[in-house]
Design a protein around this motif. Structure first.
Motif, mmCIF file in Angstrom:
data_model
loop_
_atom_site.group_PDB
_atom_site.id
_atom_site.type_symbol
_atom_site.label_atom_id
_atom_site.label_comp_id
_atom_site.label_asym_id
_atom_site.label_seq_id
_atom_site.Cartn_x
_atom_site.Cartn_y
_atom_site.Cartn_z
ATOM 1 N N MET A 73 26.430 47.033 36.123
ATOM 2 C CA MET A 73 27.824 46.829 36.431
ATOM 3 C C MET A 73 28.598 46.629 35.126
ATOM 4 O O MET A 73 28.202 45.854 34.272
ATOM 5 C CB MET A 73 27.987 45.617 37.342
ATOM 6 N N LYS A 74 29.714 47.328 34.972
ATOM 7 C CA LYS A 74 30.536 47.247 33.786
ATOM 8 C C LYS A 74 31.367 45.974 33.822
ATOM 9 O O LYS A 74 31.998 45.659 34.810
ATOM 10 C CB LYS A 74 31.446 48.468 33.712
ATOM 11 N N LYS A 75 31.382 45.248 32.716
ATOM 12 C CA LYS A 75 32.156 44.028 32.622
ATOM 13 C C LYS A 75 33.552 44.352 32.106
ATOM 14 O O LYS A 75 33.708 45.086 31.143
ATOM 15 C CB LYS A 75 31.450 43.051 31.682
ATOM 16 N N SER A 76 34.589 43.822 32.755
ATOM 17 C CA SER A 76 35.963 44.184 32.396
ATOM 18 C C SER A 76 36.435 43.479 31.129
ATOM 19 O O SER A 76 37.253 44.014 30.401
ATOM 20 C CB SER A 76 36.907 43.857 33.539
ATOM 21 N N GLY A 77 35.977 42.259 30.887
ATOM 22 C CA GLY A 77 36.446 41.506 29.734
ATOM 23 C C GLY A 77 37.798 40.839 29.958
ATOM 24 O O GLY A 77 38.303 40.166 29.083
ATOM 25 N N LEU A 78 38.415 41.024 31.128
ATOM 26 C CA LEU A 78 39.687 40.380 31.427
ATOM 27 C C LEU A 78 39.438 38.968 31.928
ATOM 28 O O LEU A 78 38.446 38.700 32.599
ATOM 29 C CB LEU A 78 40.446 41.177 32.498
ATOM 30 N N LYS A 79 40.372 38.057 31.582
ATOM 31 C CA LYS A 79 40.222 36.669 32.012
ATOM 32 C C LYS A 79 41.593 36.032 32.202
ATOM 33 O O LYS A 79 42.593 36.546 31.691
ATOM 34 C CB LYS A 79 39.384 35.893 31.015
ATOM 35 N N PRO A 80 41.662 34.931 32.952
ATOM 36 C CA PRO A 80 42.943 34.249 33.135
ATOM 37 C C PRO A 80 43.588 33.923 31.791
ATOM 38 O O PRO A 80 42.915 33.542 30.833
ATOM 39 C CB PRO A 80 42.560 32.973 33.890
ATOM 40 N N GLY A 81 44.906 34.125 31.736
ATOM 41 C CA GLY A 81 45.654 33.885 30.503
ATOM 42 C C GLY A 81 45.880 35.143 29.685
ATOM 43 O O GLY A 81 46.742 35.158 28.805
ATOM 44 N N ASP A 82 45.113 36.212 29.952
ATOM 45 C CA ASP A 82 45.292 37.465 29.217
ATOM 46 C C ASP A 82 46.633 38.097 29.585
ATOM 47 O O ASP A 82 47.027 38.103 30.743
ATOM 48 C CB ASP A 82 44.189 38.480 29.537
ATOM 49 N N ARG A 83 47.302 38.667 28.589
ATOM 50 C CA ARG A 83 48.523 39.443 28.818
ATOM 51 C C ARG A 83 48.099 40.883 29.055
ATOM 52 O O ARG A 83 47.321 41.436 28.273
ATOM 53 C CB ARG A 83 49.451 39.350 27.621
ATOM 54 N N VAL A 84 48.593 41.476 30.137
ATOM 55 C CA VAL A 84 48.204 42.830 30.520
ATOM 56 C C VAL A 84 49.434 43.665 30.871
ATOM 57 O O VAL A 84 50.505 43.128 31.141
ATOM 58 C CB VAL A 84 47.229 42.823 31.723
ATOM 59 N N THR A 85 49.258 44.996 30.865
ATOM 60 C CA THR A 85 50.291 45.913 31.318
ATOM 61 C C THR A 85 49.718 46.771 32.425
ATOM 62 O O THR A 85 48.503 46.952 32.526
ATOM 63 C CB THR A 85 50.818 46.823 30.193
ATOM 64 N N TRP A 86 50.621 47.317 33.269
ATOM 65 C CA TRP A 86 50.219 48.234 34.331
ATOM 66 C C TRP A 86 51.416 49.092 34.703
ATOM 67 O O TRP A 86 52.557 48.763 34.375
ATOM 68 C CB TRP A 86 49.648 47.491 35.535
ATOM 69 N N ASN A 87 51.141 50.202 35.361
ATOM 70 C CA ASN A 87 52.200 51.110 35.788
ATOM 71 C C ASN A 87 52.804 50.662 37.111
ATOM 72 O O ASN A 87 52.091 50.227 38.009
ATOM 73 C CB ASN A 87 51.662 52.529 35.966
#
Length: 71
Positions: free
Chosen positions: A1-15
């Protein structure tokens, strides 16, 4: 299973339909839940993230594949 590396507090963008937007991850969702009466089909194998938009303040669940971490 691929680990996303995202965690609470991360700043992200999306469409969105209005273009790209930015937000902060609040938490990782690993079980089915509802957000504003919308079902979220999260599971340990297919986690989703609860993200708060910095522009509108609204909260929504997004799949890992839709999110990109920003600097």
């Amino acid at each position: 299973m691929k680990k996303s590396g995202l965690k609470p507090g991360d700043r992200v963008t999306w469409n969105t339909s209005q273009g790209r937007t930015t937000g902060i991850i609040e938490k990782k969702l690993t079980h089915p839940t509802n957000i504003k009466s919308h079902p979220v089909k999260a599971s340990p194998e297919n986690a989703e993230y609860l993200v708060q938009s910095l522009k509108s303040g609204g909260k929504a669940a997004h799949k890992t594949s839709a999110l990109r971490r920003t600097g």
